[in-house]
Design a protein around this motif. Structure first.
Motif: not given
Length: 322
Positions: A31-35
């Motif tokens: 998972r790549i979290v993008v804020p």
């Protein structure tokens, strides 16, 4: 014959376990979290990088957009995740500003996040309207000193990157200029073109078309070296302000405590994928430069930026946000 203690055996088993874990990583989707919200530059980068990770490792990569609170919602989600390499945060230099700008954070941006790789560098262009009687940075500084408190610099909001870039310029140049905040680039740029504000630090992708069309005059770039996109424009340091350097960046982070071998593996792949022609094409289109700064250098840079922004916020007396 000496017997091994249970503690030593446990430690040895832990080392072997971590090594084996790193060798098999990744064994499931990442998972790549993008804020930030979907559709913006950071989200676009995440989807490109995710595709490259999938090509390299054969595992699905899911982009998880968690906007809110200036990027702090997503950063907190990543910081509190399991330190196993399966949650990666893609964030910008705004992460280094957060500890100084926000009074209360639900996570510690320094202690709970591990820098992995700086992927890109964005450059601020220090620009003025052509009608301003200053053809160089030195001339602008002289003009400001002759008229203390009369010239304005615009930004995209209190505590934003352009605001802090302007505060650093004011401090190092030892001039009295007035900060005028606007609500984003769409409001700032027309004000600068109309000479409502006399100067601003603009992101290169916003500045370049206006510079090339002659609508704005560039006096310097804020980075420590010249921009590949505007090589004829000197740095602010070259142009007359010793010690000036402030650039934006985007990079990958993982939760603190992630095994070092996994951190290095993600970092190495991040550096490698920046060399791909399709990635380079996208970065050029967004006006940013691929950097590929590894773990150790990025750790040093990140902590230095946290300290720099804290000092700027304190010296400029920028009010903290709840």
């Amino acid at each position: 014959m000496r017997r091994s203690s249970p503690a030593l055996l446990a430690a040895a088993c832990a080392v072997v376990s971590f090594a084996a874990f790193a060798q098999t990583y990744p064994a499931k989707p990442i998972r790549i979290v993008v804020p930030y919200a979907a559709g913006g530059a950071t989200d676009t980068y995440a989807r490109v990088y995710g595709r490259k990770f999938t090509e390299a490792w054969g595992q699905q990569v899911i982009v998880d957009n968690r906007p809110g609170a200036g990027g702090n919602v997503g950063a907190a989600v990543a910081a509190k995740s399991s330190p196993d390499g399966y949650t990666i945060l893609l964030n910008t230099s705004g992460l280094a500003i957060a500890p100084a700008l926000y009074r209360k954070l639900s996570y510690d941006p320094v202690k709970e996040l591990q820098p992995v790789v700086m992927l890109t560098r964005g450059v601020y262009v220090f620009a003025v309207p052509p009608s301003l009687a200053a053809g160089s940075l030195r001339e602008l500084i002289a003009l400001a000193k002759a008229q203390p408190g009369k010239l304005n610099f615009g930004s995209t909001g209190i505590g934003s990157g352009p605001h802090l870039a302007g505060e650093l310029f004011r401090s190092l140049a030892k001039i009295d200029i007035v900060h005028i905040p606007y609500k984003g680039d769409s409001a700032l740029t027309p004000a600068l073109l109309a000479n409502e504000v006399q100067m601003s630090f603009l992101p290169s992708q916003a500045a370049m078309p206006l510079v090339k069309s002659g609508k704005l005059r560039p006096l310097g770039v804020a980075s420590g070296s010249r921009s590949a996109f505007l090589p004829e424009v000197p740095t602010v340091m070259e142009a007359g302000v010793p010690g000036y350097e402030l650039s934006t960046w985007a990079g990958l982070f993982v939760p603190a405590g992630t095994p070092r071998d996994i951190v290095q593996k993600i970092s190495a792949e991040g550096v490698r994928m920046l060399k791909a022609p399709d990635v380079q094409k996208i970065l050029v289109g967004w006006g940013v430069e691929g950097i590929g700064m590894g773990v150790e250098q990025f750790e040093v840079r990140y902590r230095a930026d946290v300290e720099k922004y804290a000092r700027l916020v304190r010296e400029a007396r920028i009010p903290q946000v709840d």
